[in-house]
Structure formats: C-alpha cells, structure tokens
Design a protein around this motif. Sequence first.
Motif, short mmCIF file in Angstrom:
data_model
loop_
_atom_site.label_atom_id
_atom_site.label_comp_id
_atom_site.label_asym_id
_atom_site.label_seq_id
_atom_site.Cartn_x
_atom_site.Cartn_y
_atom_site.Cartn_z
N LEU A 1 -38.12 -1.55 -32.12
CA LEU A 1 -38.21 -1.85 -30.58
C LEU A 1 -36.91 -1.49 -29.90
CD1 LEU A 1 -38.51 -5.86 -31.18
CD2 LEU A 1 -40.28 -4.32 -30.10
N LEU A 2 -36.04 -0.53 -30.51
CA LEU A 2 -34.77 0.05 -29.77
C LEU A 2 -35.67 1.11 -28.82
CD1 LEU A 2 -32.56 0.93 -32.87
CD2 LEU A 2 -32.10 -0.72 -31.13
N GLY A 3 -34.96 1.05 -27.48
CA GLY A 3 -35.20 1.68 -26.52
C GLY A 3 -36.60 0.96 -25.77
N THR A 4 -36.86 -0.08 -26.20
CA THR A 4 -37.97 -0.74 -25.26
C THR A 4 -37.21 -1.48 -24.16
OG1 THR A 4 -39.25 -1.35 -27.27
CG2 THR A 4 -39.71 -2.50 -25.17
N PRO A 5 -37.49 -1.21 -22.76
CA PRO A 5 -37.08 -1.51 -21.65
C PRO A 5 -36.83 -3.31 -21.65
CG PRO A 5 -38.30 -0.12 -20.79
CD PRO A 5 -38.45 -0.16 -22.50
N GLY A 6 -35.72 -3.69 -21.32
CA GLY A 6 -35.73 -5.49 -21.58
C GLY A 6 -35.65 -5.85 -22.90
N VAL A 7 -35.46 -5.13 -23.81
CA VAL A 7 -35.08 -5.50 -25.49
C VAL A 7 -33.74 -4.96 -25.97
CG1 VAL A 7 -35.68 -5.64 -27.55
CG2 VAL A 7 -37.67 -5.79 -25.86
N PRO B 1 -24.21 -3.64 -30.65
CA PRO B 1 -25.49 -2.94 -30.42
C PRO B 1 -26.02 -2.00 -31.54
CG PRO B 1 -24.09 -2.76 -28.26
CD PRO B 1 -23.24 -3.16 -29.55
N VAL B 2 -27.12 -2.38 -31.70
CA VAL B 2 -27.63 -1.32 -32.80
C VAL B 2 -27.93 -0.21 -32.18
CG1 VAL B 2 -29.74 -0.90 -34.49
CG2 VAL B 2 -28.56 -3.18 -34.27
N GLU B 3 -27.62 1.14 -32.75
CA GLU B 3 -27.76 2.24 -32.09
C GLU B 3 -28.99 3.07 -32.64
OE1 GLU B 3 -24.38 4.73 -32.83
OE2 GLU B 3 -22.77 3.41 -31.54
N GLU B 4 -29.65 3.91 -31.62
CA GLU B 4 -31.00 4.42 -32.08
C GLU B 4 -30.55 5.86 -32.95
OE1 GLU B 4 -34.15 5.01 -29.06
OE2 GLU B 4 -32.76 4.36 -27.67
N ASN B 5 -31.17 6.01 -34.06
CA ASN B 5 -31.05 7.29 -34.86
C ASN B 5 -32.37 7.71 -35.57
OD1 ASN B 5 -31.32 5.45 -37.06
ND2 ASN B 5 -29.05 5.28 -37.02
#
Length: 247
Positions: free
Chosen positions: A173-179, A243-247
């Motif tokens: 779900l990371l990067g999903t607008p609104g989440v 916040p959980v970072e995208e990687n």
Amino acid sequence: MPNERLKSIMVSGGWTYTALAEKAGVDTKSVERWANQNRTPRLAAARLAAEALGEDMFALWPSLRRPSAARVMSPEMVAQYERRADVPVSAFVDLLGKAVERIDVLVYAAVFLHEAYPRLNDLLRERAAGGCAVRIALGDPDSENVRQRGQEEKFGHGIESRCRLALMHYRPLLGTPGVELRTHGSTLYNSPYRADDQVLVNAHVWGLNAYGAPVWHLQRTGAGTLFDTYAASFDAVWSTARPVEEN
C-alpha cells in the motif's frame, strides 16, 4: 416448539438460514435450531441477528435476560463480545468497507484480517480512491514493548514475527494516495479499528492473546465520551509513530 415469530420475520424478509447465520457469525445449524427448536442464542449472536432483522432481540427470544438498570450499556455501545474470536471477520470488513472519510487501525500485527480476507488491501485502496483517509499503525518488531508483550503472552518471539508479517502484508500500500503506514513502539492497551464514527475496540488483557480479549463496538452519538476517548488514543500514538519508508 418452533420460534414462530422468528420464522415469520425471516419468511417475510426473504432471509435464509445461511444468510442470517453469516450476519450473526454462527453456523447455519444454529439458526435452524433457533427457528425450529426455539433455542436461545448467545447474547452477541442474538444482538447481531436482531440488528440484521430490524427487530428487538428480547422480543425474538423472551428467555434472554434484559440487563438490570445498573448494567444498561452506554448509548455509544452497539455491541460487546467476550472474545475477538467471537467477532466474525465480516464485521471488521463490513465496517471498514463502509468508511467514507476515515479509517484508523492501531495494532501490533492483527494478521488475522489479511489471512481471513486477502482482499483487504484492495478494499483500503478503494476507500482511499474515494477520498477516505487511511492510517495504519503497526507494532515495531524491534521495540521493547513488542518484545515485552510476547513474554507476557508466553508467545515468545512469535509476536515480533507477526509484526514483520503484518508489515509485509501492508507494504504494497506504500505510495497509494490517501494511505499512510507507520510503525509504533507504544504499550498497546487496546487495538481500535475505526471507520468514520464507528469503531471496534479490541481491549487487551495482561497475559492473554488478543484473540481471547473482549471487543467493544462503539459509535459516536454526541451523548458520550467513549468513542472520543479511543479516537484521541489513536491520535496520540500516531503522533509518535514512524512512517514506513518505501524501499
């Protein structure tokens, strides 16, 4: 002796035993026994069934004991369950699926949701696409409080593993607008699953796994403070979460 009132209501409303069983979180044979043998359901199941039928549960099952004046529930209390295991997963899914403005979930792991409902991420994406703000706070598997909870529940490192598993489930779900997805290291006194002005609160009990602890279904009515207490609790933990970072 059959429960003629229940049978009549089910017939007039087009209810099958299976459909009512799903709403009440019981098996179909239980509903058959309610109707044909006038068996009295457990209070939680009776409340859900009566709510689905739009009836008073005490009128459907006169043998149910009404609460005394000292035990009348708050107007914010929709239902209460002895254990989270008594709550059908459909209750969580239905609640979140109806959210329009806000979804807030504060847990350590709660992997039971993804395990029982693999489309959970799709549901959250759909809600977010409709303008719903989604905030998910998961336990930091490296935090001292998560480790301590594992010891208290005699679950060892299992809870840390489940926190990592939960993060794996939600990471797409990371990067999903609104989440928004964060991890926290707080002492978790309760796990709220909020959808707009309703919330399922899994209260935690020392030494007991969450599935065995009570759940309250609350709604904001303007006539009490229970709902707002839990909403404020979520916000307090969220403000400290990372916040959980995208990687």
